[in-house]
Write a protein that holds these residues in place. Structure first.
Motif, PDB file in Angstrom:
ATOM      1  N   LEU A  75      -5.929   8.444  -0.568  1.00 23.99           N
ATOM      2  CA  LEU A  75      -6.155   9.099  -1.849  1.00 23.99           C
ATOM      3  C   LEU A  75      -7.164  10.226  -1.757  1.00 23.99           C
ATOM      4  O   LEU A  75      -7.309  11.004  -2.678  1.00 23.99           O
ATOM      5  CB  LEU A  75      -6.609   8.081  -2.894  1.00 23.99           C
ATOM      6  CG  LEU A  75      -5.598   6.990  -3.225  1.00 23.99           C
ATOM      7  CD1 LEU A  75      -6.181   6.016  -4.232  1.00 23.99           C
ATOM      8  CD2 LEU A  75      -4.304   7.589  -3.757  1.00 23.99           C
ATOM      9  N   ASP A  76      -7.866  10.316  -0.628  1.00 24.32           N
ATOM     10  CA  ASP A  76      -8.822  11.401  -0.402  1.00 24.32           C
ATOM     11  C   ASP A  76      -9.835  11.497  -1.535  1.00 24.32           C
ATOM     12  O   ASP A  76     -10.147  12.564  -2.044  1.00 24.32           O
ATOM     13  CB  ASP A  76      -8.078  12.731  -0.230  1.00 24.32           C
ATOM     14  CG  ASP A  76      -8.986  13.824   0.338  1.00 24.32           C
ATOM     15  OD1 ASP A  76      -9.956  13.470   1.048  1.00 24.32           O
ATOM     16  OD2 ASP A  76      -8.741  15.011   0.076  1.00 24.32           O
ATOM     17  N   GLN A  77     -10.324  10.352  -1.953  1.00 23.18           N
ATOM     18  CA  GLN A  77     -11.351  10.282  -2.981  1.00 23.18           C
ATOM     19  C   GLN A  77     -12.549   9.528  -2.420  1.00 23.18           C
ATOM     20  O   GLN A  77     -12.421   8.801  -1.436  1.00 23.18           O
ATOM     21  CB  GLN A  77     -10.830   9.558  -4.225  1.00 23.18           C
ATOM     22  CG  GLN A  77      -9.745  10.314  -4.955  1.00 23.18           C
ATOM     23  CD  GLN A  77      -9.499   9.722  -6.328  1.00 23.18           C
ATOM     24  OE1 GLN A  77     -10.257   8.879  -6.797  1.00 23.18           O
ATOM     25  NE2 GLN A  77      -8.451  10.184  -6.985  1.00 23.18           N
ATOM     26  N   PRO A  78     -13.719   9.711  -3.018  1.00 24.45           N
ATOM     27  CA  PRO A  78     -14.888   8.967  -2.552  1.00 24.45           C
ATOM     28  C   PRO A  78     -14.605   7.473  -2.525  1.00 24.45           C
ATOM     29  O   PRO A  78     -14.008   6.931  -3.444  1.00 24.45           O
ATOM     30  CB  PRO A  78     -15.966   9.301  -3.595  1.00 24.45           C
ATOM     31  CG  PRO A  78     -15.537  10.625  -4.142  1.00 24.45           C
ATOM     32  CD  PRO A  78     -14.044  10.619  -4.141  1.00 24.45           C
TER      33      PRO A  78
ATOM     34  N   CYS B  49      11.103   4.628   2.278  1.00 20.54           N
ATOM     35  CA  CYS B  49      10.121   3.592   1.960  1.00 20.54           C
ATOM     36  C   CYS B  49       8.795   4.306   1.781  1.00 20.54           C
ATOM     37  O   CYS B  49       8.423   5.149   2.610  1.00 20.54           O
ATOM     38  CB  CYS B  49      10.031   2.558   3.081  1.00 20.54           C
ATOM     39  SG  CYS B  49       8.699   1.346   2.842  1.00 20.54           S
ATOM     40  N   THR B  50       8.084   3.995   0.706  1.00 16.92           N
ATOM     41  CA  THR B  50       6.845   4.720   0.438  1.00 16.92           C
ATOM     42  C   THR B  50       5.720   4.371   1.394  1.00 16.92           C
ATOM     43  O   THR B  50       4.667   5.007   1.383  1.00 16.92           O
ATOM     44  CB  THR B  50       6.388   4.494  -1.017  1.00 16.92           C
ATOM     45  OG1 THR B  50       6.416   3.096  -1.314  1.00 16.92           O
ATOM     46  CG2 THR B  50       7.298   5.236  -1.972  1.00 16.92           C
ATOM     47  N   HIS B  51       5.927   3.365   2.244  1.00 19.32           N
ATOM     48  CA  HIS B  51       4.952   3.093   3.303  1.00 19.32           C
ATOM     49  C   HIS B  51       5.020   4.142   4.415  1.00 19.32           C
ATOM     50  O   HIS B  51       4.023   4.428   5.077  1.00 19.32           O
ATOM     51  CB  HIS B  51       5.199   1.714   3.928  1.00 19.32           C
ATOM     52  CG  HIS B  51       4.756   0.561   3.097  1.00 19.32           C
ATOM     53  ND1 HIS B  51       5.413   0.168   1.954  1.00 19.32           N
ATOM     54  CD2 HIS B  51       3.724  -0.316   3.250  1.00 19.32           C
ATOM     55  CE1 HIS B  51       4.801  -0.878   1.431  1.00 19.32           C
ATOM     56  NE2 HIS B  51       3.784  -1.200   2.208  1.00 19.32           N
ATOM     57  N   TYR B  52       6.187   4.696   4.630  1.00 16.69           N
ATOM     58  CA  TYR B  52       6.404   5.514   5.818  1.00 16.69           C
ATOM     59  C   TYR B  52       5.608   6.828   5.841  1.00 16.69           C
ATOM     60  O   TYR B  52       5.249   7.294   6.934  1.00 16.69           O
ATOM     61  CB  TYR B  52       7.900   5.812   5.992  1.00 16.69           C
ATOM     62  CG  TYR B  52       8.766   4.596   6.218  1.00 16.69           C
ATOM     63  CD1 TYR B  52       8.212   3.325   6.418  1.00 16.69           C
ATOM     64  CD2 TYR B  52      10.153   4.694   6.221  1.00 16.69           C
ATOM     65  CE1 TYR B  52       9.010   2.210   6.613  1.00 16.69           C
ATOM     66  CE2 TYR B  52      10.957   3.579   6.423  1.00 16.69           C
ATOM     67  CZ  TYR B  52      10.383   2.345   6.607  1.00 16.69           C
ATOM     68  OH  TYR B  52      11.178   1.243   6.796  1.00 16.69           O
ATOM     69  N   PRO B  53       5.320   7.468   4.694  1.00 13.20           N
ATOM     70  CA  PRO B  53       4.487   8.669   4.767  1.00 13.20           C
ATOM     71  C   PRO B  53       3.103   8.429   5.378  1.00 13.20           C
ATOM     72  O   PRO B  53       2.471   9.365   5.868  1.00 13.20           O
ATOM     73  CB  PRO B  53       4.378   9.108   3.301  1.00 13.20           C
ATOM     74  CG  PRO B  53       5.643   8.627   2.687  1.00 13.20           C
ATOM     75  CD  PRO B  53       5.896   7.291   3.344  1.00 13.20           C
TER      76      PRO B  53
ATOM     77  N   VAL C  72       0.811  -1.219   0.000  1.00 18.55           N
ATOM     78  CA  VAL C  72       0.000   0.000   0.000  1.00 18.55           C
ATOM     79  C   VAL C  72       0.842   1.267   0.000  1.00 18.55           C
ATOM     80  O   VAL C  72       0.330   2.361  -0.231  1.00 18.55           O
ATOM     81  CB  VAL C  72      -0.957   0.029   1.215  1.00 18.55           C
ATOM     82  CG1 VAL C  72      -1.906  -1.150   1.175  1.00 18.55           C
ATOM     83  CG2 VAL C  72      -0.188   0.073   2.532  1.00 18.55           C
ATOM     84  N   GLY C  73       2.144   1.155   0.271  1.00 21.03           N
ATOM     85  CA  GLY C  73       2.975   2.339   0.418  1.00 21.03           C
ATOM     86  C   GLY C  73       3.014   3.224  -0.807  1.00 21.03           C
ATOM     87  O   GLY C  73       3.086   4.452  -0.700  1.00 21.03           O
ATOM     88  N   GLY C  74       2.985   2.622  -1.981  1.00 23.57           N
ATOM     89  CA  GLY C  74       3.031   3.401  -3.206  1.00 23.57           C
ATOM     90  C   GLY C  74       1.835   4.301  -3.402  1.00 23.57           C
ATOM     91  O   GLY C  74       1.844   5.176  -4.277  1.00 23.57           O
ATOM     92  N   LEU C  75       0.790   4.105  -2.609  1.00 19.87           N
ATOM     93  CA  LEU C  75      -0.356   5.014  -2.675  1.00 19.87           C
ATOM     94  C   LEU C  75       0.052   6.437  -2.324  1.00 19.87           C
ATOM     95  O   LEU C  75      -0.597   7.397  -2.742  1.00 19.87           O
ATOM     96  CB  LEU C  75      -1.461   4.543  -1.727  1.00 19.87           C
ATOM     97  CG  LEU C  75      -2.127   3.214  -2.095  1.00 19.87           C
ATOM     98  CD1 LEU C  75      -3.027   2.731  -0.966  1.00 19.87           C
ATOM     99  CD2 LEU C  75      -2.931   3.349  -3.384  1.00 19.87           C
ATOM    100  N   THR C  76       1.129   6.594  -1.535  1.00 20.72           N
ATOM    101  CA  THR C  76       1.603   7.934  -1.217  1.00 20.72           C
ATOM    102  C   THR C  76       2.142   8.626  -2.468  1.00 20.72           C
ATOM    103  O   THR C  76       1.995   9.844  -2.624  1.00 20.72           O
ATOM    104  CB  THR C  76       2.702   7.880  -0.141  1.00 20.72           C
ATOM    105  OG1 THR C  76       3.818   7.105  -0.605  1.00 20.72           O
ATOM    106  CG2 THR C  76       2.174   7.233   1.134  1.00 20.72           C
TER     107      THR C  76
END
Length: 271
Positions: free
Chosen positions: A253-256, A184-188, A12-16
């Motif tokens: 992602l702050d989307q519906p 690591c893109t999870h960390y944000p 899920v980290g790449g979602l950042t």
């Protein structure tokens, strides 16, 4: 050019990174694949990370992507050069953008890096930083407990704080860095806790914004930006549990929620 941008990550980290791409490139379509079933990549041998990365890449190539963003630091460290040599589309990693952002922010040229075992052992960040400025002092720290915690959806609260606080003690004891790269893109996803633990005097850098800026620049130069008018339809795939992925994706992602829910598709893997 009406083709999607492909984004891969170990979970899920790449979602950042995807979030920044959506913000900076609102007309572009994204196809995201997170290998949550086999996450984390950090403790795995390089050969295994390379194999898994290529499996994700080949999946996205079938979707006719026009650019690939490797939003996993471990995969970037182990596969970026090979991917660039063998693919005929632009490939962007997250390490170089993160290094550049940290150098811009640092005043004393003492930079900390936290990441998975694979990323830290590869020395990709120290090499990237010192290639830009050989005088930079780098303190890097492997944080094997953080990615599993994030993948479980533990993003706040006493348990998350305890794990982060215990993990970052070696960096806190040194007490001289003024900039910390989230390698690591999870960390944000747990950035607020990391900032609280490491101290407000330290600049905490996530590579997502810089990576998205680089994607925009390269696509503009190659005339690959979509120039029409539309509401893009994004697709999000995961190899693991849909419920955890949906929950984190809808928050980050702050989307519906219905947009994320309709786009997430499970991929059955046997290995």
């Amino acid at each position: 050019m009406d083709q999607p941008i492909g984004v891969i990550d170990s979970g899920v980290g790449g979602l950042t990174v995807a979030s920044e791409l959506l913000r900076q490139l609102p007309k572009e379509q994204l196809i995201y694949l997170g290998d949550t079933l086999r996450c984390p990549y950090g403790p795995r041998p390089k050969e295994e990370v390379v194999q898994f990365t290529w499996e994700m890449v080949n999946f996205l190539l079938q979707k006719n992507i026009k650019m690939l963003v490797v939003a996993c630091n471990t995969a970037t460290a182990f596969t970026l050069e090979q991917l660039r040599l063998e693919l005929d589309i632009p490939v962007i990693g997250v390490i170089q953008p993160g290094a550049r952002a940290a150098i811009k922010m640092s005043q004393n040229m003492r930079i900390g890096v936290i990441g998975t075992e694979g990323t830290i052992n590869s020395k990709a960040y120290p090499n990237a930083l010192k290639n830009i400025n050989s005088k930079i002092l780098v303190n890097d720290l492997a944080c094997p407990r953080l990615v599993p915690m994030v993948e479980e959806g533990i993003l706040s609260g006493p348990e998350a704080y305890k794990v982060v606080n215990e993990t970052l003690q070696p960096l806190k004891e040194q007490n001289h860095i003024d900039t910390l790269i989230l390698g690591c893109t999870h960390y944000p996803l747990i950035r607020e806790i990391i900032q609280e633990v490491i101290g407000e005097h330290v600049n905490v850098i996530s590579s997502g914004e810089e990576t998205a800026r680089e994607v925009s620049t390269i696509m503009g130069y190659n005339k690959k930006l979509y120039s029409g008018d539309r509401i893009p339809k994004h697709q999000f795939f995961t190899t693991g549990r849909l419920d955890v992925f949906k929950r984190i994706a809808s928050q980050w992602l702050d989307q519906p929620f219905k947009v994320v829910e309709n786009a997430v598709i499970g991929i059955n893997k046997t290995n």
